[in-house]
Motif scaffolding. Structure first.
Motif, PDB file in Angstrom:
ATOM      1  N   MET A 242       0.825  -1.208   0.000  1.00 28.64           N
ATOM      2  CA  MET A 242       0.000   0.000   0.000  1.00 28.64           C
ATOM      3  C   MET A 242       0.865   1.267   0.000  1.00 28.64           C
ATOM      4  O   MET A 242       0.544   2.235  -0.670  1.00 28.64           O
ATOM      5  N   ALA A 243       1.963   1.243   0.785  1.00 30.88           N
ATOM      6  CA  ALA A 243       2.840   2.407   0.821  1.00 30.88           C
ATOM      7  C   ALA A 243       3.426   2.674  -0.554  1.00 30.88           C
ATOM      8  O   ALA A 243       3.543   3.825  -0.982  1.00 30.88           O
ATOM      9  N   LEU A 244       3.785   1.601  -1.266  1.00 32.31           N
ATOM     10  CA  LEU A 244       4.337   1.757  -2.603  1.00 32.31           C
ATOM     11  C   LEU A 244       3.297   2.344  -3.545  1.00 32.31           C
ATOM     12  O   LEU A 244       3.600   3.198  -4.375  1.00 32.31           O
ATOM     13  N   LEU A 245       2.040   1.903  -3.404  1.00 30.53           N
ATOM     14  CA  LEU A 245       0.971   2.417  -4.255  1.00 30.53           C
ATOM     15  C   LEU A 245       0.722   3.893  -3.988  1.00 30.53           C
ATOM     16  O   LEU A 245       0.565   4.689  -4.911  1.00 30.53           O
ATOM     17  N   ARG A 246       0.722   4.286  -2.700  1.00 30.77           N
ATOM     18  CA  ARG A 246       0.514   5.691  -2.357  1.00 30.77           C
ATOM     19  C   ARG A 246       1.636   6.554  -2.922  1.00 30.77           C
ATOM     20  O   ARG A 246       1.407   7.654  -3.435  1.00 30.77           O
ATOM     21  N   ALA A 247       2.872   6.080  -2.816  1.00 29.41           N
ATOM     22  CA  ALA A 247       3.998   6.830  -3.357  1.00 29.41           C
ATOM     23  C   ALA A 247       3.891   6.959  -4.869  1.00 29.41           C
ATOM     24  O   ALA A 247       4.194   8.017  -5.438  1.00 29.41           O
ATOM     25  N   PHE A 248       3.446   5.876  -5.536  1.00 27.69           N
ATOM     26  CA  PHE A 248       3.290   5.913  -6.991  1.00 27.69           C
ATOM     27  C   PHE A 248       2.216   6.916  -7.389  1.00 27.69           C
ATOM     28  O   PHE A 248       2.394   7.724  -8.316  1.00 27.69           O
ATOM     29  N   LEU A 249       1.090   6.906  -6.690  1.00 25.75           N
ATOM     30  CA  LEU A 249       0.003   7.831  -7.015  1.00 25.75           C
ATOM     31  C   LEU A 249       0.435   9.279  -6.764  1.00 25.75           C
ATOM     32  O   LEU A 249       0.104  10.166  -7.543  1.00 25.75           O
ATOM     33  N   ARG A 250       1.175   9.515  -5.677  1.00 24.54           N
ATOM     34  CA  ARG A 250       1.654  10.876  -5.387  1.00 24.54           C
ATOM     35  C   ARG A 250       2.562  11.362  -6.508  1.00 24.54           C
ATOM     36  O   ARG A 250       2.428  12.495  -6.987  1.00 24.54           O
ATOM     37  N   THR A 251       3.477  10.508  -6.956  1.00 25.77           N
ATOM     38  CA  THR A 251       4.387  10.890  -8.036  1.00 25.77           C
ATOM     39  C   THR A 251       3.624  11.159  -9.324  1.00 25.77           C
ATOM     40  O   THR A 251       3.902  12.125 -10.046  1.00 25.77           O
ATOM     41  N   ALA A 252       2.640  10.309  -9.618  1.00 22.91           N
ATOM     42  CA  ALA A 252       1.853  10.475 -10.843  1.00 22.91           C
ATOM     43  C   ALA A 252       1.066  11.780 -10.801  1.00 22.91           C
ATOM     44  O   ALA A 252       0.978  12.508 -11.804  1.00 22.91           O
ATOM     45  N   ARG A 253       0.495  12.088  -9.650  1.00 25.62           N
ATOM     46  CA  ARG A 253      -0.267  13.340  -9.525  1.00 25.62           C
ATOM     47  C   ARG A 253       0.652  14.554  -9.692  1.00 25.62           C
ATOM     48  O   ARG A 253       0.301  15.533 -10.355  1.00 25.62           O
ATOM     49  N   MET A 254       1.818  14.500  -9.072  1.00 26.80           N
ATOM     50  CA  MET A 254       2.760  15.600  -9.197  1.00 26.80           C
ATOM     51  C   MET A 254       3.149  15.820 -10.650  1.00 26.80           C
ATOM     52  O   MET A 254       3.148  16.948 -11.148  1.00 26.80           O
ATOM     53  N   ALA A 255       3.474  14.730 -11.339  1.00 25.25           N
ATOM     54  CA  ALA A 255       3.911  14.852 -12.727  1.00 25.25           C
ATOM     55  C   ALA A 255       2.812  15.408 -13.614  1.00 25.25           C
ATOM     56  O   ALA A 255       3.051  16.196 -14.529  1.00 25.25           O
ATOM     57  N   ARG A 256       1.567  14.985 -13.340  1.00 18.07           N
ATOM     58  CA  ARG A 256       0.459  15.384 -14.213  1.00 18.07           C
ATOM     59  C   ARG A 256      -0.027  16.793 -13.917  1.00 18.07           C
ATOM     60  O   ARG A 256      -0.383  17.547 -14.831  1.00 18.07           O
TER      61      ARG A 256
ATOM     62  N   ARG B  80       0.286  22.209 -14.755  1.00 16.60           N
ATOM     63  CA  ARG B  80      -1.001  22.891 -14.932  1.00 16.60           C
ATOM     64  C   ARG B  80      -1.180  24.004 -13.898  1.00 16.60           C
ATOM     65  O   ARG B  80      -1.823  25.015 -14.177  1.00 16.60           O
ATOM     66  N   LEU B  81      -0.628  23.786 -12.709  1.00 18.73           N
ATOM     67  CA  LEU B  81      -0.810  24.775 -11.653  1.00 18.73           C
ATOM     68  C   LEU B  81       0.026  26.024 -11.875  1.00 18.73           C
ATOM     69  O   LEU B  81      -0.087  26.991 -11.127  1.00 18.73           O
ATOM     70  N   ALA B  82       0.876  26.016 -12.888  1.00 21.77           N
ATOM     71  CA  ALA B  82       1.635  27.220 -13.232  1.00 21.77           C
ATOM     72  C   ALA B  82       0.781  28.219 -13.989  1.00 21.77           C
ATOM     73  O   ALA B  82       1.176  29.383 -14.141  1.00 21.77           O
TER      74      ALA B  82
ATOM     75  N   ARG C 118       3.474  24.409  -5.539  1.00 21.51           N
ATOM     76  CA  ARG C 118       2.778  23.767  -6.656  1.00 21.51           C
ATOM     77  C   ARG C 118       2.899  22.247  -6.587  1.00 21.51           C
ATOM     78  O   ARG C 118       1.930  21.520  -6.840  1.00 21.51           O
ATOM     79  N   ILE C 119       4.073  21.764  -6.223  1.00 21.44           N
ATOM     80  CA  ILE C 119       4.276  20.318  -6.120  1.00 21.44           C
ATOM     81  C   ILE C 119       3.393  19.723  -5.026  1.00 21.44           C
ATOM     82  O   ILE C 119       2.754  18.679  -5.217  1.00 21.44           O
ATOM     83  N   GLU C 120       3.335  20.385  -3.876  1.00 21.78           N
ATOM     84  CA  GLU C 120       2.516  19.873  -2.774  1.00 21.78           C
ATOM     85  C   GLU C 120       1.045  19.858  -3.145  1.00 21.78           C
ATOM     86  O   GLU C 120       0.323  18.898  -2.833  1.00 21.78           O
ATOM     87  N   VAL C 121       0.574  20.923  -3.786  1.00 18.66           N
ATOM     88  CA  VAL C 121      -0.830  20.958  -4.193  1.00 18.66           C
ATOM     89  C   VAL C 121      -1.103  19.884  -5.242  1.00 18.66           C
ATOM     90  O   VAL C 121      -2.094  19.158  -5.169  1.00 18.66           O
ATOM     91  N   ALA C 122      -0.207  19.763  -6.205  1.00 13.76           N
ATOM     92  CA  ALA C 122      -0.402  18.793  -7.290  1.00 13.76           C
ATOM     93  C   ALA C 122      -0.459  17.369  -6.766  1.00 13.76           C
ATOM     94  O   ALA C 122      -1.238  16.543  -7.255  1.00 13.76           O
ATOM     95  N   SER C 123       0.354  17.068  -5.752  1.00 16.41           N
ATOM     96  CA  SER C 123       0.403  15.695  -5.248  1.00 16.41           C
ATOM     97  C   SER C 123      -0.890  15.287  -4.555  1.00 16.41           C
ATOM     98  O   SER C 123      -1.163  14.096  -4.396  1.00 16.41           O
ATOM     99  N   GLY C 124      -1.676  16.252  -4.147  1.00  8.87           N
ATOM    100  CA  GLY C 124      -2.933  15.930  -3.483  1.00  8.87           C
ATOM    101  C   GLY C 124      -4.151  16.032  -4.378  1.00  8.87           C
ATOM    102  O   GLY C 124      -5.283  15.830  -3.917  1.00  8.87           O
ATOM    103  N   MET C 125      -3.953  16.348  -5.648  1.00  6.85           N
ATOM    104  CA  MET C 125      -5.073  16.501  -6.573  1.00  6.85           C
ATOM    105  C   MET C 125      -5.307  15.201  -7.333  1.00  6.85           C
ATOM    106  O   MET C 125      -4.391  14.390  -7.497  1.00  6.85           O
ATOM    107  N   PRO C 126      -6.529  14.968  -7.792  1.00  8.27           N
ATOM    108  CA  PRO C 126      -6.807  13.745  -8.553  1.00  8.27           C
ATOM    109  C   PRO C 126      -6.056  13.733  -9.873  1.00  8.27           C
ATOM    110  O   PRO C 126      -5.680  14.777 -10.409  1.00  8.27           O
ATOM    111  N   LEU C 127      -5.834  12.518 -10.385  1.00  5.69           N
ATOM    112  CA  LEU C 127      -5.134  12.390 -11.653  1.00  5.69           C
ATOM    113  C   LEU C 127      -5.926  13.011 -12.785  1.00  5.69           C
ATOM    114  O   LEU C 127      -5.371  13.560 -13.731  1.00  5.69           O
ATOM    115  N   LYS C 128      -7.251  12.960 -12.696  1.00  4.68           N
ATOM    116  CA  LYS C 128      -8.117  13.536 -13.725  1.00  4.68           C
ATOM    117  C   LYS C 128      -8.689  14.837 -13.187  1.00  4.68           C
ATOM    118  O   LYS C 128      -9.515  14.840 -12.293  1.00  4.68           O
TER     119      LYS C 128
END
Length: 347
Positions: free
Chosen positions: A1-15, A19-21, A315-325
């Motif tokens: 689960m920790a690995l999944l959470r880290a993966f989702l956080r990274t994916a959200r940040m990248a996506r 956009r938040l700029a 921006r990174i902190e906000v992005a990591s908590g936003m949905p992928l879509k």
């Protein structure tokens, strides 16, 4: 689960980070301590060795009793004179009794003395300069703000400080600079405590005029608490209330207005420390290209670089908590952590 959470956080940040700029100025458009349209020409002229523009600017603020502007302009002109003094030396020689030159001279002397290891001794020697500035125009509260700063560096006891404070507020009951000087004196780092500092700031904010930056004074108390070791003396709820009040005050000014820029920069720092990332992002949109040395020079020798670095971090902190879509409504003003959607500035 920790690995999944880290993966989702990274994916959200990248996506989401890029956009938040949207709506934020590019890094090379951000300016540090940019002067307003009145001060700018005076500084340019001073850079050419001419003092007439600075003299006229301060005379205008004195004639119109624009005490807030007078304080800011005198402070900036004194700072410029520290590095390039020829124009100011000429001014003092041509008009040694000019109340505006006397004001800048007092501010300059205090600033120069403040950084010396023999600060207290040197500051005592500049007392007559402050008195001369105060006598230049008895209506002017700015020399009394300088006197309050001077008192902090000369170990002035509370009773004497209160006399200076009374003189300041008698001339301008809601003067922002005087309130900031008093707040610093009352801070735990000097002659007060975190509780005393907050009590003073909250009372002043309650008594402040509508739209006055004095309403945001509690966020300065929060900054002092967060940068001076913290401790159990102040509850988290009090820190959040100070930030909320400053957010409300910021919202009363137009986006990218240079006048509240320092308060907005300070508010961003406090919101970062409180990990209120979405509110911090909203303030970044309001501050626009106006970075200020304070508070970033308290934590870095490169205040502009620090501001830009933390801007990316927000921006990174906000992005990591936003949905992928993302929905369109989520960009560029995210939902406030305390009050629902943060409104865009209508000014």
């Amino acid at each position: 689960m920790a690995l999944l959470r880290a993966f989702l956080r990274t994916a959200r940040m990248a996506r989401n980070t890029s956009r938040l700029a949207a709506g934020l100025p590019a890094d090379d458009e951000v300016l540090l301590d940019a002067p307003d349209e009145r001060l700018g020409p005076a500084l340019v002229a001073a850079g050419r060795g001419e003092y007439a523009s600075a003299a006229k600017l301060l005379a205008t603020t004195r004639d119109a009793a624009e005490w807030e502007s007078r304080d800011r302009y005198a402070t900036r002109l004194a700072a410029f004179a520290r590095s390039r003094s020829e124009w100011f030396d000429d001014w003092c020689s041509a008009a040694p009794h000019d109340p505006d030159a006397l004001l800048v001279k007092a501010e300059l002397a205090v600033c120069r003395s403040w950084e010396s290891p023999a600060r207290a001794e040197l500051l005592r020697q500049v007392g007559p300069l402050i008195s001369a500035a105060a006598e230049g125009d008895p209506r002017d509260p700015v020399p009394w703000r300088i006197a309050l700063d001077h008192a902090r560096g000369t170990n002035t006891p509370h009773t004497a400080f209160e006399c200076l404070w009374a003189e300041a507020v008698r001339r301008s009951p809601h003067h922002y600079g005087c309130h900031v000087a008093a707040l610093q004196y009352l801070s735990a780092a000097w002659y007060g405590s975190h509780r005393e500092c907050f009590d003073f700031a909250e009372r002043a904010a309650q008594d402040a005029l509508p739209g006055s930056l004095v309403q945001a004074l509690p966020v300065r108390a929060a900054f002092a608490y967060l940068t001076e070791g913290g401790g159990p003396a102040v509850r988290r709820e009090r820190l959040d209330a100070a930030a909320d009040l400053a957010i409300a005050v910021s919202g009363e000014y137009p986006t990218a207005d240079p006048w509240p820029a320092e308060v907005r920069n300070l508010l961003i720092y406090v919101l970062i420390r409180l990990e209120r990332w979405q509110d911090a992002l909203s303030e970044l949109h309001r501050v626009g290209p106006h970075a200020t040395s304070f508070p970033w020079d308290r934590i870095s020798d490169d205040p502009l670089g620090q501001f830009l670095e933390l801007r990316d971090g927000i921006r990174i902190e906000v992005a990591s908590g936003m949905p992928l879509k993302l929905r369109n409504a989520d960009v560029p003003y995210p939902r406030s952590e305390r009050d629902g959607r943060t409104p865009s500035d209508d000014h």
